[in-house]
Design an enzyme around this catalytic site. Structure first.
Site, mmCIF file in Angstrom:
data_model
loop_
_atom_site.group_PDB
_atom_site.id
_atom_site.type_symbol
_atom_site.label_atom_id
_atom_site.label_comp_id
_atom_site.label_asym_id
_atom_site.label_seq_id
_atom_site.Cartn_x
_atom_site.Cartn_y
_atom_site.Cartn_z
ATOM 1 N N LEU A 100 4.709 7.173 8.108
ATOM 2 C CA LEU A 100 5.290 7.655 6.935
ATOM 3 C C LEU A 100 5.233 6.131 6.284
ATOM 4 O O LEU A 100 4.847 5.586 6.769
ATOM 5 C CB LEU A 100 6.419 7.614 8.008
ATOM 6 C CG LEU A 100 6.711 8.602 9.252
ATOM 7 C CD1 LEU A 100 7.422 7.953 10.226
ATOM 8 C CD2 LEU A 100 6.777 9.844 8.190
ATOM 9 N N ASP A 101 5.923 6.595 5.240
ATOM 10 C CA ASP A 101 6.992 5.300 4.650
ATOM 11 C C ASP A 101 6.804 4.226 5.111
ATOM 12 O O ASP A 101 7.726 4.416 6.270
ATOM 13 C CB ASP A 101 7.651 6.204 3.097
ATOM 14 C CG ASP A 101 6.363 6.861 2.591
ATOM 15 O OD1 ASP A 101 4.974 7.012 2.458
ATOM 16 O OD2 ASP A 101 6.912 7.526 1.843
ATOM 17 N N ILE A 102 6.871 2.953 4.267
ATOM 18 C CA ILE A 102 7.452 2.033 5.043
ATOM 19 C C ILE A 102 8.903 2.227 5.681
ATOM 20 O O ILE A 102 9.569 1.047 6.151
ATOM 21 C CB ILE A 102 7.431 0.400 4.375
ATOM 22 C CG1 ILE A 102 7.774 -0.960 5.014
ATOM 23 C CG2 ILE A 102 8.056 0.343 3.141
ATOM 24 C CD1 ILE A 102 7.020 -1.774 4.577
#
Length: 231
Positions: A100-102
């Protein structure tokens, strides 16, 4: 398997420290002090290290509630990583199953079973992923039809696979996709003329994020959960 290899795989000690411990008489096999690290094991021996029995680690399958601001990586020079949240022996061997993205929260799976990881992440298995999306602008009524038909993303050769959009409110929706292209959900909404301001993954396959887990917490998967996504 060699004795020193067994101990290195099933303890937090390095191979060099294990060799020192064996030379010092701190390791026993079936109550007999071991003398060499290359001693062969049959698999049914009782191994003790400093008087404590060492048992073979079992393959691990975890779900983590990823918080905002964490990178899905083992290390990063600028940001905290999800592995900082894991307090287990041999955490370095865990693989992140679907990153998942930050700025995305929610369900992340971790395992040291590479085949299980591949069966979930391989595009040909089309493992469903459901996201709760919050947008900056009202979601257009034709967005569901656009996503169901497939969206041509910038830089991609083929449109996205058909996706299902369920409206929750004017600015919120659930989106089910089968792929994992780079920033896919954000790019899909951008193609529809909207901007994602919050993104949360609720499920992967039949595994749903446990509502009892606060951000940053994790737990082991049940046997049923493990089998449900990669039988």
């Amino acid at each position: 398997m060699r004795l020193d290899k067994f101990l290195s795989q099933n303890s937090d000690s390095s191979r060099s420290l294990i060799q020192q411990a064996i030379k010092a008489g701190r390791v026993s096999v079936n109550d007999v002090i071991a003398k060499k690290g290359d001693q062969k094991l049959l698999g049914d021996e009782i191994i003790t290290f400093d008087g404590k029995q060492v048992e073979a680690f079992q393959t691990r399958y975890l779900m983590l509630h990823k918080p905002l601001g964490y990178v899905c990586a083992n290390s990063d020079s600028d940001y905290p990583v999800v592995m900082d949240l894991i307090r287990l022996p041999r955490w370095q061997e865990l693989q992140i199953v679907g990153r998942l993205d930050i700025d995305t929260t929610g369900l992340v799976l971790l395992t040291d079973d590479g085949q299980w990881n591949h069966r979930i992440t391989s595009p040909r298995h089309e493992c469903d992923k459901i996201y709760r999306v919050t947008t900056a602008n009202p979601i257009s009524t034709d967005t569901a039809e656009l996503f169901a038909a497939g969206v041509q993303l910038h830089g991609e050769k083929a449109p996205t696979r058909p996706a299902q959009l369920e409206l929750i409110s004017s600015h919120e929706a659930r989106l089910k996709i089968h792929e994992g292209k780079y920033h896919q959900v954000k790019r899909m909404f951008a193609a529809a003329g909207n901007l994602v301001v919050a993104l949360h993954r609720e499920s992967i396959g039949n595994i749903q994020l446990d509502p009892a887990l606060a951000p940053g917490e994790y737990r082991a998967l049940t046997a049923e959960e493990i089998k449900s996504v990669a039988p």
